[in-house]
Design a protein around this motif. Structure first.
Motif, PDB file in Angstrom:
ATOM      1  N   SER A   1      30.389  -9.373   8.971  1.00  0.00           N
ATOM      2  CA  SER A   1      29.273  -9.059   9.244  1.00  0.00           C
ATOM      3  C   SER A   1      28.838  -8.760   7.401  1.00  0.00           C
ATOM      4  CB  SER A   1      28.655  -8.118  10.088  1.00  0.00           C
ATOM      5  OG  SER A   1      29.000  -7.485   9.999  1.00  0.00           O
TER       6      SER A   1
ATOM      7  N   GLU B   1      29.922 -11.148   5.011  1.00  0.00           N
ATOM      8  CA  GLU B   1      28.546 -12.491   4.668  1.00  0.00           C
ATOM      9  C   GLU B   1      27.416 -11.697   4.220  1.00  0.00           C
ATOM     10  OE1 GLU B   1      25.713 -15.565   7.899  1.00  0.00           O
ATOM     11  OE2 GLU B   1      27.699 -13.953   8.740  1.00  0.00           O
ATOM     12  N   LYS B   2      27.121 -10.323   4.817  1.00  0.00           N
ATOM     13  CA  LYS B   2      25.919  -9.730   3.400  1.00  0.00           C
ATOM     14  C   LYS B   2      25.685 -10.404   2.350  1.00  0.00           C
ATOM     15  CE  LYS B   2      24.523  -5.449   5.619  1.00  0.00           C
ATOM     16  NZ  LYS B   2      24.661  -3.965   5.347  1.00  0.00           N
TER      17      LYS B   2
ATOM     18  N   ALA C   1      27.599 -12.518   0.529  1.00  0.00           N
ATOM     19  CA  ALA C   1      28.156 -13.782   0.124  1.00  0.00           C
ATOM     20  C   ALA C   1      26.460 -13.536   0.416  1.00  0.00           C
ATOM     21  CB  ALA C   1      28.661 -14.291   0.773  1.00  0.00           C
ATOM     22  N   THR C   2      25.599 -13.304   1.046  1.00  0.00           N
ATOM     23  CA  THR C   2      24.299 -14.397   1.265  1.00  0.00           C
ATOM     24  C   THR C   2      22.882 -13.882   0.422  1.00  0.00           C
ATOM     25  OG1 THR C   2      24.535 -14.232   3.925  1.00  0.00           O
ATOM     26  CG2 THR C   2      21.777 -13.954   2.839  1.00  0.00           C
TER      27      THR C   2
ATOM     28  N   ARG D   1      23.931 -15.339  -2.981  1.00  0.00           N
ATOM     29  CA  ARG D   1      23.237 -17.074  -2.180  1.00  0.00           C
ATOM     30  C   ARG D   1      21.741 -16.863  -2.566  1.00  0.00           C
ATOM     31  NH1 ARG D   1      24.391 -18.500   3.032  1.00  0.00           N
ATOM     32  NH2 ARG D   1      23.470 -20.630   2.681  1.00  0.00           N
TER      33      ARG D   1
ATOM     34  N   SER E   1      30.255 -18.450  -2.245  1.00  0.00           N
ATOM     35  CA  SER E   1      28.736 -17.148  -0.911  1.00  0.00           C
ATOM     36  C   SER E   1      29.206 -18.218  -0.009  1.00  0.00           C
ATOM     37  CB  SER E   1      28.447 -16.419  -2.036  1.00  0.00           C
ATOM     38  OG  SER E   1      28.564 -16.461  -2.789  1.00  0.00           O
ATOM     39  N   GLU E   2      28.930 -19.836   0.470  1.00  0.00           N
ATOM     40  CA  GLU E   2      28.910 -20.029   1.266  1.00  0.00           C
ATOM     41  C   GLU E   2      30.028 -20.546   2.393  1.00  0.00           C
ATOM     42  OE1 GLU E   2      27.199 -23.718  -0.168  1.00  0.00           O
ATOM     43  OE2 GLU E   2      25.008 -22.961  -0.503  1.00  0.00           O
TER      44      GLU E   2
ATOM     45  N   THR F   1      30.702 -17.643   4.059  1.00  0.00           N
ATOM     46  CA  THR F   1      29.708 -16.856   5.098  1.00  0.00           C
ATOM     47  C   THR F   1      29.780 -17.752   6.281  1.00  0.00           C
ATOM     48  OG1 THR F   1      27.405 -16.592   3.702  1.00  0.00           O
ATOM     49  CG2 THR F   1      27.211 -17.809   5.654  1.00  0.00           C
TER      50      THR F   1
ATOM     51  N   SER G   1      33.267 -15.955   7.634  1.00  0.00           N
ATOM     52  CA  SER G   1      32.505 -15.146   8.607  1.00  0.00           C
ATOM     53  C   SER G   1      32.187 -15.142   9.903  1.00  0.00           C
ATOM     54  CB  SER G   1      31.158 -14.262   8.055  1.00  0.00           C
ATOM     55  OG  SER G   1      32.166 -14.117   6.504  1.00  0.00           O
ATOM     56  N   ARG G   2      31.295 -16.472  10.162  1.00  0.00           N
ATOM     57  CA  ARG G   2      30.728 -16.824  11.429  1.00  0.00           C
ATOM     58  C   ARG G   2      32.034 -16.807  12.241  1.00  0.00           C
ATOM     59  NH1 ARG G   2      26.176 -20.355   9.067  1.00  0.00           N
ATOM     60  NH2 ARG G   2      25.029 -18.720   7.811  1.00  0.00           N
TER      61      ARG G   2
ATOM     62  N   SER H   1      38.966 -14.103   3.211  1.00  0.00           N
ATOM     63  CA  SER H   1      37.425 -14.104   3.332  1.00  0.00           C
ATOM     64  C   SER H   1      37.222 -12.468   2.480  1.00  0.00           C
ATOM     65  CB  SER H   1      36.507 -13.591   4.192  1.00  0.00           C
ATOM     66  OG  SER H   1      36.702 -15.787   5.113  1.00  0.00           O
TER      67      SER H   1
END
Length: 432
Positions: free
Chosen positions: A231, A234-235, A237-238, A241, A274-275, A278, A281-282, A323
């Motif tokens: 998480s 992804e934070k 990476a988001t 983006r 970054s995508e 993301t 990470s999911r 990742s």
């Protein structure tokens, strides 16, 4: 794991040959423990230590008949030994071998995860220090708020990854254990000391109490920590983006000389790393449901957990390390456009001084909060609608009716006000 996301060091740990060799190591350490308790002679132990081997093809051939992998494993080993073969698997049940070996593989994989996390913190710390005095527009709800230190973003993530490391260390302590307790976990067919000897020899802690298996709450906790780490990945990476969007363009992922952004639009530069992070990470977080369900087994044990663990454990380590490493590389190559950030600050006509003005007026005049707030809000709307400086709007709308000495505005309108306590945040965070 598909080759695209496979990590060689992780694959080397979880491949069948290495896994079976760790099974064999467990068997040998148990024989060693029996020898230390004077049940098996030193000569017999040395013969087993020297000669016991595992041939995967032979094991699989036997398994076709036995339909039991551990029975096939022990019989394949026995074929490489003489009379001393009777000591193989003495007092053990299958999961004494499988769980202890698997926890050893987990320990080895955890070392790789830890190194990657530490390397990531080093990158984040370096970025935080580099940009400590670099101003950027802070945002809440995606809307401009007030200027802040760009470095604080990286410092925030640095601190968060360190918290994840602390959680990971606790999960490691709980999962890196040896389980040599026998068929019902009550040591009826083993001496109690065997487990402690094996654990020490394999650099593991002891599983204080188990049934026939190491309890899967340990694994569920580990995987949930990995999901939490994901998480954070992804934070970050988001955020990259969001800043690379055409409307913002403050940050950009590095773009190599011959890299392509689109198959049809040559001008495109997309935040593909970054995508990628993301999406992975999911995927990591998707393992948590399975890991928690694995903690619910029938009576002393069943093998409903075994099949999926053969897949998810190696997969989660591969994807997690991939990742983390990719995010570190992305951050190392990140392009920060300080000029663009300054343009965005300047585009707001100093309207972001609304809160410093609000606080000053509340302290220094006797009007109500509501009256002061409404006055300032009116000036901010006029500022943005007419594209005039906020200070000028305050003056033209009667600031002097609230504060007689309007020269205080020159004092308040100081961009360094927004980073005046940043050093203290850094000191507190880095000292911890």
């Amino acid at each position: 794991m598909i080759n695209r996301y496979a990590i060689k060091k992780i694959e080397a740990i979880w491949n069948d040959e290495h896994k079976l060799n760790v099974w064999l190591e467990v068997e040998k350490k148990v024989v060693y423990a029996w020898m230390k308790l004077n049940v098996i002679s030193e000569q017999e132990y040395l013969l087993i230590e020297k000669n016991a081997k595992i041939n995967i093809d032979r094991m699989l051939e036997i398994e076709k008949e036995t339909r039991h992998d551990i029975v096939a494993f022990t019989r394949a080993i026995s074929e490489t030994l003489g009379k001393e073969k009777k000591w193989i698997h003495l007092g053990l049940t299958s999961t004494d071998v499988v769980d202890t070996a698997q926890n050893k593989l987990i320990q080895m994989s955890n070392e790789i995860v830890m190194k990657s996390l530490i390397d990531l913190t080093k990158t984040l710390e370096a970025k935080a220090i580099k940009y400590i005095n670099t101003l950027t527009m802070g945002r809440s709800h995606g809307i401009y708020g007030e200027p802040t230190s760009l470095g604080l973003k990286f410092l925030l993530w640095f601190d968060e990854i360190n918290r994840q490391i602390t959680r990971f260390e606790l999960a490691r302590k709980q999962i890196e254990v040896a389980k040599i307790s026998g068929s019902m976990g009550n040591y009826a067919n083993l001496e109690f000391e065997i487990e402690a000897i094996v654990a020490k020899e394999m650099n593991l802690e002891v599983d204080n109490i188990s049934t026939q298996v190491t309890q899967r709450d340990r694994h569920a906790f580990l995987v949930s920590v990995f999901a939490n780490i994901a998480s954070t990945l992804e934070k970050i990476a988001t955020e990259i983006r969001l800043f690379q969007r055409s409307e913002v363009q403050e940050w950009h992922e590095g773009f190599k000389t011959n890299q392509k952004g689109s198959s049809s639009m040559p001008h495109k530069k997309n935040p593909i790393s970054s995508e990628n992070i993301t999406g992975l990470s999911r995927y990591i977080r998707s393992f948590t449901n399975t890991a928690f369900e694995n903690n619910v087994l029938w009576h002393e044990r069943d093998i409903s957990h075994s099949s999926n663990e053969r897949i998810i454990l190696s997969d989660v380590y591969n994807v997690l390390v991939y990742s983390i490493n990719r995010l570190k590389d992305t951050l190392d190559d990140l392009v920060i456009d300080e000029q663009k950030m300054l343009e965005h600050i300047n585009s707001q006509y100093n309207v972001f001084y609304s809160q410093p003005i609000l606080n000053y007026m509340l302290i220094n005049c006797d009007k109500s909060r509501e009256e002061i707030y409404d006055f300032i809000q009116k000036c901010t709307f006029e500022t943005m609608n007419n594209k005039i400086d906020f200070k000028q709007s305050l003056i033209s709308n009667g600031f002097d009716q609230y504060i007689k000495d309007i020269s205080v505005l020159d004092e308040i309108f100081n961009i360094n006000y927004f980073i005046r306590n940043v050093d203290k945040i850094y000191k507190r965070t880095l000292n911890k």
